[in-house]
Design a protein around this motif. Structure first.
Motif, short mmCIF file in Angstrom:
data_model
loop_
_atom_site.label_atom_id
_atom_site.label_comp_id
_atom_site.label_asym_id
_atom_site.label_seq_id
_atom_site.Cartn_x
_atom_site.Cartn_y
_atom_site.Cartn_z
N GLN A 1 5.88 4.47 4.92
CA GLN A 1 6.55 4.04 6.14
C GLN A 1 7.95 3.51 5.83
OE1 GLN A 1 5.51 4.49 9.33
NE2 GLN A 1 7.57 3.82 9.84
N THR B 1 0.85 -1.18 0.00
CA THR B 1 0.00 0.00 0.00
C THR B 1 0.89 1.24 0.00
OG1 THR B 1 -0.09 0.20 2.41
CG2 THR B 1 -1.74 -1.24 1.37
N ASP C 1 0.64 3.60 2.04
CA ASP C 1 1.01 3.84 3.45
C ASP C 1 2.24 3.02 3.83
OD1 ASP C 1 -1.06 5.64 3.82
OD2 ASP C 1 -2.44 4.13 4.66
#
Length: 97
Positions: A81, A75, A77
């Motif tokens: 990260q 993803t 996200d």
């Protein structure tokens, strides 16, 4: 032969040797200059190839990331990260706390 004639003969021989050695030195220095130019040219070419290799590696990583996102294996996200995690391993920009 008298002393002066012998001395002149030796001087001529030494001058001839100096001339020959000087010419050989000149040729050697020219060869060194040509070798240095070749080394510089080869170093530039190596640098260009290294840069092209880095670009190809980065393009492959970018494509692999694109495919992972497209196929749902990663993803955005998770990607963000991973980028943040990578920055903490090396030098990081100043962060406000």
């Amino acid at each position: 032969m008298d002393f002066h004639a012998e001395t002149e003969k030796r001087k001529e021989r030494h001058l001839g040797q100096i001339g020959e050695l000087s010419y050989r030195r000149y040729l050697a220095s020219k060869a060194i200059e040509e070798s240095e130019r070749l080394i510089e040219e080869l170093d530039r070419e190596i640098g260009r190839n290294e840069a092209a290799l880095r670009e190809a590696d980065q393009a492959q990583r970018n494509f692999d990331t694109y495919l992972a996102i497209k196929e749902g294996a990663l993803t955005t996200d998770q990607l963000a990260q991973a980028i943040r995690d990578g920055q903490t391993e090396g030098e990081t920009p100043d962060k406000e706390e």
